[in-house]
Design an enzyme around this catalytic site. Structure first.
Site, PDB file in Angstrom:
ATOM      1  CG  HIS A  84      -4.203   8.654  -1.282  1.00 35.86           C
ATOM      2  ND1 HIS A  84      -4.083   9.099   0.011  1.00 35.86           N
ATOM      3  CD2 HIS A  84      -5.348   7.921  -1.306  1.00 35.86           C
ATOM      4  CE1 HIS A  84      -5.097   8.658   0.725  1.00 35.86           C
ATOM      5  NE2 HIS A  84      -5.882   7.949  -0.053  1.00 35.86           N
ATOM      6  CG  HIS A 109      -0.175   5.753  -9.196  1.00 31.96           C
ATOM      7  ND1 HIS A 109      -0.530   4.442  -9.397  1.00 31.96           N
ATOM      8  CD2 HIS A 109       0.822   5.721  -8.270  1.00 31.96           C
ATOM      9  CE1 HIS A 109       0.193   3.661  -8.619  1.00 31.96           C
ATOM     10  NE2 HIS A 109       1.037   4.411  -7.922  1.00 31.96           N
ATOM     11  CG  HIS A 111       4.450   7.575  -5.560  1.00 26.18           C
ATOM     12  ND1 HIS A 111       3.623   7.427  -4.475  1.00 26.18           N
ATOM     13  CD2 HIS A 111       4.154   6.552  -6.404  1.00 26.18           C
ATOM     14  CE1 HIS A 111       2.857   6.348  -4.648  1.00 26.18           C
ATOM     15  NE2 HIS A 111       3.163   5.805  -5.813  1.00 26.18           N
ATOM     16  CD  GLU A 122       5.978   5.225  -3.387  1.00 24.93           C
ATOM     17  OE1 GLU A 122       5.454   4.337  -4.073  1.00 24.93           O
ATOM     18  OE2 GLU A 122       5.530   5.583  -2.287  1.00 24.93           O
ATOM     19  CB  THR A 216       4.287   2.059  -2.497  1.00 24.29           C
ATOM     20  OG1 THR A 216       3.530   2.879  -3.405  1.00 24.29           O
ATOM     21  CG2 THR A 216       5.305   1.229  -3.268  1.00 24.29           C
ATOM     22  CB  THR A 217      -0.844   3.356  -1.270  1.00 18.35           C
ATOM     23  OG1 THR A 217      -1.404   2.546  -2.316  1.00 18.35           O
ATOM     24  CG2 THR A 217      -0.005   4.458  -1.891  1.00 18.35           C
TER      25      THR A 217
END
Ligand SMILES: *[C@@H]1O[C@H](CO)[C@@H](O)[C@H](O)[C@H]1NC(C)=O
Ligand SMILES: *[C@@H]1O[C@H](CO)[C@@H](O)[C@H](O)[C@H]1NC(C)=O
Ligand SMILES: *[C@@H]1O[C@H](CO)[C@@H](O)[C@H](O)[C@H]1NC(C)=O
Length: 342
Positions: A84, A109, A111, A122, A216-217
């Site tokens: 992801h 991490h 995005h 995001e 957000t996941t």
């Protein structure tokens, strides 16, 4: 016996395994996350769009302070592709010190967008989406022993969000971006030497957006105290392209490779939430220019009005004077006439 075995398997399996797979596109995409992860359809979801009307300036929000972010190169961090995102593990001696409770680091991490659609942050600002976003995840270590225990608690997590823009080359990001080819496939991991994590943050740690939100996941727990810095950091176009094209969401054994990009969730509804900001609204400079322009125009118009009025009065005044003179002159002539008549 079989029942016991099934029971043991169900209990022992981590959430990722018992939970259904999820993606950003297709039938398992975000529109359907809530069928397997009910919190994704619930309250306090993230990300959100930071619209001007949601923002409230709070002068009591202190600058963010972090401790032990400058890691020794002797320390090893795990860089992994979890299918992801790309994730870097962080040691829990790194922490945020400007909150009432200590929030210790766990991982960071990213995005990001794709090579043809460069935008993939995001959070958005009045609808503007940045090229990417970094999340540095911390857990409340005063209250919980580890991130697994904190992840679903309302005061469990604090995430620092950093917008990423395409611009100048960023040497700090290259400390691990350069190893991206070692984790091309899902579930691959490598060890990398630690470095100064502080160098990944923007220069201004005093300007940020603050609100209560969620992961957000999936499983989208509403457990995150969000701090998103106002100022973006930059990476070069080449660095962005490496991130956007190097990785796969599929593992090395799968016959079809699925590229890993566009891994951002759409903005969620704000509901009754407000977003506190530690700085005067972004439109403030624009607004003060607007106000200044209005004041200038109004002043000029006002001055013109006064000049016109004064001029009119003066004209009127001199007219009556002339008229008076005329009348007087006429009367005088009349008098003289009368006198001569007499
Ligand atoms: C949503 O997910 C459920 C459970 O995985 C599945 O049965 C359903 O077909 C999906 N719906 C859509 C619209 O893809
Ligand atoms: C980070 O720590 C190293 C030594 O481990 C030191 O040389 C370097 O100057 C430090 N960087 C900053 C920005 O403090
Ligand atoms: C987290 O802490 C709990 C409670 O102390 C413990 O049972 C669990 O094994 C820990 N998990 C990890 C991943 O360390």
């Amino acid at each position: 016996m079989t029942l016991t075995l099934i029971f043991v398997i169900l209990i022992a399996c981590p959430l990722e395994f018992t939970g259904a797979k999820w993606t950003y596109n297709g039938p398992d995409g975000e529109h359907n996350w809530s069928s397997n992860y009910p919190f994704c359809g619930g309250a306090f979801q993230s990300p959100i769009d930071f619209q001007t009307q949601l923002l409230r300036y709070d002068p009591n929000l202190p600058p963010i302070q972090v401790q032990n972010y400058n890691l020794s190169t002797n320390e090893q961090l795990t860089l992994s592709n979890n299918g992801h995102s790309v994730q870097l593990s962080l040691p829990s001696h790194m922490y945020i010190s400007s909150f009432p409770q200590r929030y210790s680091a766990a991982q960071l991490h990213f995005h990001w967008g794709s090579s043809n659609l460069l935008t993939g942050s995001e959070h958005t600002v009045n609808g503007k989406r940045f090229a990417g976003e970094m999340h540095i995840v911390h857990f409340n270590s005063d209250k919980y022993p580890n991130i697994s225990m904190a992840v679903d608690k309302h005061d469990g997590l604090a995430v620092l969000g950093v917008f990423i823009e395409i611009g100048e080359f960023n040497p700090a990001f290259d400390k691990f971006f350069k190893y991206m080819n070692g984790i091309k496939y899902r579930d691959q991991k490598i060890q990398v030497a630690a470095f100064n994590i502080h160098a990944l943050l923007p220069a201004r740690l005093d300007e940020y957006y603050r609100y209560d939100g969620s992961l957000t996941t999936p499983p989208c727990y509403p457990s995150v105290l969000w701090t998103v810095f106002r100022r973006p950091v930059t990476i070069s176009r080449k660095q962005f392209m490496a991130l956007a094209t190097a990785l796969y969401a599929s593992n090395a054994q799968e016959s079809t490779t699925v590229p890993l990009h566009g891994n951002y969730r759409k903005p969620q509804i704000a509901d009754n939430r407000v977003v506190l900001v530690s700085f005067k609204d972004g439109d403030f400079t624009w607004m003060s220019w607007g106000i200044l322009a209005t004041i200038t125009v109004a002043s000029v118009l006002g001055l013109l009005l006064i000049i016109t009025l004064v001029w009119c009065l003066w004209r009127k005044g001199s007219n009556t004077e002339e008229q008076k003179e005329k009348t007087n002159g006429y009367k005088l002539a009349e008098k003289e006439e009368n006198i001569s008549k007499v």
